[in-house]
Design a protein around this motif. Structure first.
Motif, short mmCIF file in Angstrom:
data_model
loop_
_atom_site.label_atom_id
_atom_site.label_comp_id
_atom_site.label_asym_id
_atom_site.label_seq_id
_atom_site.Cartn_x
_atom_site.Cartn_y
_atom_site.Cartn_z
N LEU A 162 9.24 -65.25 9.74
CA LEU A 162 10.31 -66.17 9.49
C LEU A 162 11.33 -66.03 10.70
O LEU A 162 11.77 -67.18 11.30
CB LEU A 162 10.95 -65.87 8.38
N ARG A 163 11.59 -64.83 11.22
CA ARG A 163 12.47 -64.80 12.29
C ARG A 163 11.99 -65.46 13.43
O ARG A 163 12.43 -66.21 14.32
CB ARG A 163 12.77 -63.27 12.47
N ASP A 164 10.66 -65.42 13.83
CA ASP A 164 9.86 -65.70 15.02
C ASP A 164 9.86 -67.16 14.90
O ASP A 164 10.23 -68.19 15.91
CB ASP A 164 8.48 -65.51 15.04
N ASN A 165 10.03 -67.91 13.93
CA ASN A 165 9.95 -69.40 13.58
C ASN A 165 11.23 -69.99 13.06
O ASN A 165 11.28 -71.03 12.56
CB ASN A 165 8.93 -69.84 12.79
N CYS A 166 12.27 -69.16 13.29
CA CYS A 166 13.55 -69.75 13.16
C CYS A 166 13.74 -71.15 13.85
O CYS A 166 13.36 -71.06 14.93
CB CYS A 166 14.84 -68.97 13.54
N GLN A 167 14.12 -72.17 13.07
CA GLN A 167 14.31 -73.50 13.61
C GLN A 167 15.69 -74.02 14.28
O GLN A 167 16.00 -75.08 14.55
CB GLN A 167 14.07 -74.43 12.45
N CYS A 168 16.65 -72.97 14.39
CA CYS A 168 17.91 -73.36 14.85
C CYS A 168 17.88 -73.76 16.32
O CYS A 168 16.83 -73.50 17.04
CB CYS A 168 18.83 -72.12 14.56
N GLU A 169 19.02 -74.39 16.85
CA GLU A 169 18.97 -74.67 18.20
C GLU A 169 18.68 -73.35 19.50
O GLU A 169 18.30 -73.80 20.53
CB GLU A 169 20.04 -75.58 18.59
N GLN A 170 19.31 -72.73 18.96
CA GLN A 170 19.20 -71.08 19.69
C GLN A 170 17.72 -70.72 19.97
O GLN A 170 17.45 -70.30 20.99
CB GLN A 170 20.05 -70.05 19.42
N CYS A 171 16.91 -71.07 18.76
CA CYS A 171 15.54 -70.50 18.65
C CYS A 171 14.46 -71.37 19.04
O CYS A 171 13.27 -71.09 19.31
CB CYS A 171 15.20 -69.84 17.57
N PHE A 172 14.82 -72.87 18.90
CA PHE A 172 13.75 -73.74 18.77
C PHE A 172 14.37 -75.11 19.61
O PHE A 172 15.19 -75.45 19.21
CB PHE A 172 13.36 -74.19 17.32
N GLY A 194 22.75 -60.46 12.26
CA GLY A 194 23.75 -61.40 11.95
C GLY A 194 23.51 -62.96 12.25
O GLY A 194 24.17 -63.92 11.84
N HIS A 195 22.10 -63.19 12.72
CA HIS A 195 21.68 -64.47 13.09
C HIS A 195 21.34 -65.02 11.81
O HIS A 195 20.91 -64.28 10.65
CB HIS A 195 20.46 -64.24 13.97
N LYS A 196 21.42 -66.60 11.77
CA LYS A 196 21.37 -67.10 10.34
C LYS A 196 20.15 -68.16 10.69
O LYS A 196 20.04 -68.83 11.72
CB LYS A 196 22.74 -67.90 10.18
N SER A 197 19.31 -68.11 9.71
CA SER A 197 18.11 -69.21 9.77
C SER A 197 18.17 -70.15 8.59
O SER A 197 18.57 -69.47 7.43
CB SER A 197 16.62 -68.60 9.95
#
Ligand code: OGA
Ligand code: ZN
Ligand code: ZN
Length: 411
Positions: free
Chosen positions: A55-65, A102-105
């Motif tokens: 789930l963390r690896d596939n976070c869809q937020c702009e910082q991650c994806f 603290g990161h939110k997904s």
């Protein structure tokens, strides 16, 4: 409903057994480590589990994806494979997770379902998006399985293009009818997919009787069943032969067999031969000159290449394009030749034989089917002429998925 929790090992086993799919789950999901690291989600009554790290690896937020590149941009220098959720909430259509750093997904339910680890959804993804399951066939069923498609429809309609590409991927063969009588007609079909696979025989090739030929295919004698260009590591995936002129006389029929059917038959009935066909390396070769360019191609692979799931990746077979160097051990030679002859005989036995009419493009999976041609008489007023082109499976599957998206068949 949903919890971030430590799964009890027997609970997981129960889940898997209930799903009657224990065999299909990777073994490590039952290991101690991974069972402590999942979030379970109930989506409208369907219980799904997702590993934290995934789930963390596939976070869809702009910082991650990256939205337009549709690609993961997580900085892996700071990626923690042991990350834990500290808060998990859900609304009517998405799951929200706050991680221990603290990161939110946030994950949409449809997005999650499509990527679910449950065997049912994995199969759906495989069949709908990855690759349609193949249907293997015996030559006696050839007329039912080989679907006919119309040239004009394919070049003008996405529905027809989708159907043609899908049939070709499922059965490994299809026919395009009513092709205009021109050497460039096949280019329009290639364009619907993308581009050809260029080889030392060119972007396209002409199959006709040529004296002092660079390839035995360019004769009028019989062409024994084979796959084209097995001496290429990146072997052309699909072969398209446009029958511009068919011989008016006797002969010139095509012979086609499903190598997957034959491989399964040998696996079930001659397991020792199957081992030899899948294990013994063969040196495929093509040495010569075409259009002024010298080539010296060699590639080593068994006749039947299988992957770690015991699925067939590729069939290699050619009598002329098999070199005389035997890379295996001397003990293998005699039994291997027997297995090779068995494979050859059975493919001929299971093959369909037909004379392809002018105006047809015969399309077939070059790493699955074996094809050949009967001899014919070539003379000044009785010629035979084919225009051929190859396309790779990468391009075909890619176009197929794009067309499915366009037709709203997949997301
Ligand atoms: C070839 C080939 C088939 C035919 O050129 O490799 O298989 O019908 N040709 O001539
Ligand atoms: Zn993120
Ligand atoms: Zn061929």
């Amino acid at each position: 409903m949903f919890t971030s929790r430590t799964f009890k090992i027997n609970k997981i086993c129960e889940y898997l057994l209930n799903a009657k799919v224990k065999r299909c789950y990777p073994k490590h999901i039952l290991s101690n480590r991974s069972v402590h690291d999942v979030i379970d989600v109930d989506i409208n009554g369907v219980k799904l589990i997702f590993p934290n790290v995934w789930l963390r690896d596939n976070c869809q937020c702009e910082q991650c994806f990256h939205v337009t590149a549709k690609s993961r941009i997580i900085d892996y220098n700071n990626f923690n494979v042991d990350t834990k959720p500290v808060k998990v909430t859900k609304n009517s259509n998405s799951l929200q997770v706050t991680w221990d750093d603290g990161h939110k997904s946030k994950y949409g339910f449809n997005w999650l379902k499509l990527r679910s680890f449950s065997p049912k959804y994995q199969k759906k993804y495989n069949d709908d998006i990855y690759r349609s399951p193949k249907i293997v066939w015996h030559g006696k069923d050839f007329y039912e399985i080989c679907k006919k498609h119309d040239y004009k429809d394919i070049v003008s309609s996405d529905e027809a293009l989708h159907k043609w590409l899908n049939d070709t991927s499922v059965y490994g063969v299809s026919v395009i009818e009513k092709t205009p009588n021109s050497e460039t007609a096949i280019d329009e079909i290639v364009k619907t997919v993308g581009f050809t696979k260029r080889t030392h025989y060119g972007e396209k090739f002409v199959v006709q009787n040529v004296t002092n030929t660079s390839n035995v295919a360019y004769l009028s004698s019989s062409l024994q069943i084979h796959t084209d260009l097995p001496y290429y590591e990146y072997c052309p995936g699909v072969n398209m032969l446009h029958f511009l002129v068919q011989t008016k006389g006797e002969g010139g029929e095509n012979i086609l067999s499903d190598g997957h059917y034959t491989a399964k038959y040998i696996k079930d009935n001659f397991p020792e031969d199957f081992k030899l066909l899948t294990n013994v390396q063969v040196e495929w070769s093509d040495v010569g000159e075409e259009a002024g360019n010298k080539f010296y191609k060699l590639y080593r692979a068994p006749i039947i290449e299988i992957d770690s799931n015991d699925e067939i990746n590729r069939i290699n077979f050619s009598i002329p394009q098999r070199g005389s160097h035997f890379p295996g051990s001397i003990e293998d030679v005699v039994p291997w030749y027997k297995a090779l002859k068995l494979f050859f005989n059975l493919n001929k036995k299971f093959a369909a034989k037909f004379k392809t009419p002018e105006g047809n493009i015969l399309v077939f999976d070059n790493i699955r089917l074996l094809h050949g041609r009967n001899k014919y008489e070539d003379s000044e007023n009785n010629v035979r002429k084919l225009i051929g082109a190859y396309i790779d499976w990468d391009e075909i599957y890619s176009r197929l998925r794009c067309v499915k998206v366009k037709l709203n068949l997949i997301d």
